[in-house]
Design an enzyme around this catalytic site. Structure first.
Site, PDB file in Angstrom:
ATOM      1  N   CYS A   1       0.841  -1.214   0.000  1.00 51.51           N
ATOM      2  CA  CYS A   1       0.000   0.000   0.000  1.00 51.51           C
ATOM      3  C   CYS A   1       0.870   1.256   0.000  1.00 51.51           C
ATOM      4  O   CYS A   1       1.769   1.409   0.833  1.00 51.51           O
ATOM      5  CB  CYS A   1      -0.883  -0.005   1.240  1.00 51.51           C
ATOM      6  SG  CYS A   1      -1.695   1.570   1.533  1.00 51.51           S
ATOM      7  N   ILE A   2       0.552   2.157  -0.883  1.00 45.24           N
ATOM      8  CA  ILE A   2       1.396   3.350  -1.034  1.00 45.24           C
ATOM      9  C   ILE A   2       1.371   4.243   0.201  1.00 45.24           C
ATOM     10  O   ILE A   2       2.422   4.732   0.644  1.00 45.24           O
ATOM     11  CB  ILE A   2       1.042   4.145  -2.313  1.00 45.24           C
ATOM     12  CG1 ILE A   2       2.035   5.285  -2.510  1.00 45.24           C
ATOM     13  CG2 ILE A   2      -0.373   4.668  -2.293  1.00 45.24           C
ATOM     14  CD1 ILE A   2       2.041   5.870  -3.892  1.00 45.24           C
TER      15      ILE A   2
END
Lengths: 130, 117
Positions: free
Chosen positions: A78-79
């Site tokens: 997840c960024i």
């Protein structure tokens, strides 16, 4: 059956990263399919190429990279979780003017939508840690 | 399309588990039918008048007031978790349906997937 694996625990102090990896290996060994492995929250630590565990311990980052390479299963971090914790690919390192990228080989950084998509496309979502 | 139940178990301060759970449910609502259950220390996220700014934290719980705008209308809270912490529903910032243990079990089984934070 189609599985998604969600890894939320930090690899260095919780066993959840390696448990998740062993589970993923067992899923494939049983002839099932893994749609995606998604790393969220502290789980993105499994994608940190700069972590150096002691020599006599299993290196979870290397083990996941190897799993991704040999199985072809998508490893997505997840960024938002990554940026908070200093896990950057070349693009993000450049965007935020950081000295270098830190993401391990075989992982890609993407949005939370990839987790929701994986939930909808898989028969089972199995979470580890957190 | 599958439905997803998100379960919030983290306390609102001293960690970002609650914030990251909230991010996930808001993202989920853009894709599919989502519900939200607060249980354990997660019920503390719903308390009114939180002021984490004095600790240098942002009050992410304000976003719960906008759940309806995201199409999330099924919001539940574990009654026992509230009672164990000496709380009642009047102290919560939004309307939630209070559920017993048996009802929570039924809720979890009625959703296709469950994500716990």
């Amino acid at each position: 059956m189609k599985f998604t694996i969600l890894v939320k625990g930090v690899p260095c102090s919780a066993g959840s990263s390696l448990s998740a990896l062993h589970y993923a290996q067992a899923v494939l060994a049983q002839g099932h399919e893994i749609y995606r492995v998604f790393f969220y929250q502290d789980g993105v630590g499994s994608a940190n190429a700069l972590a150096i565990p002691p020599q006599d311990e299993t290196d979870p980052v290397k083990a996941w990279s190897e799993f991704g390479r040999t199985s072809g299963v998508e490893l997505v971090a997840c960024i938002a979780s990554c940026l908070r914790r200093g896990i950057l690919d070349e693009t993000e390192a450049e965007r935020y003017q950081k000295p270098n990228a830190s993401i391990a080989q075989g992982f890609t950084i993407s949005g939370l939508g990839q987790l929701i998509d994986a939930c909808l496309e898989s028969d089972r979502v199995i979470s580890f840690g957190g | 399309m599958g439905s997803i139940l998100f379960i919030q178990t983290a306390r609102p301060q001293g960690g970002i588990g609650g914030k990251e759970g909230l991010d996930a449910v808001l993202m989920g609502s853009a894709f599919t039918d989502c519900a939200l259950l607060f249980t354990g220390d997660g019920v503390l996220q719903l308390l009114r008048h939180q002021q984490p700014g004095s600790m240098g934290s942002k009050n992410f719980t304000l976003a719960y007031g906008a759940l309806k705008d995201y199409g999330i209308s099924n919001v539940f809270c574990c009654q026992a978790s509230l009672q164990e912490r000496g709380l009642e529903s009047a102290q919560l910032m939004i309307d939630v349906a209070l559920l017993s243990g048996d009802e929570i079990h039924a809720l979890i089984t009625s959703y296709d997937k469950t994500l716990c934070f």
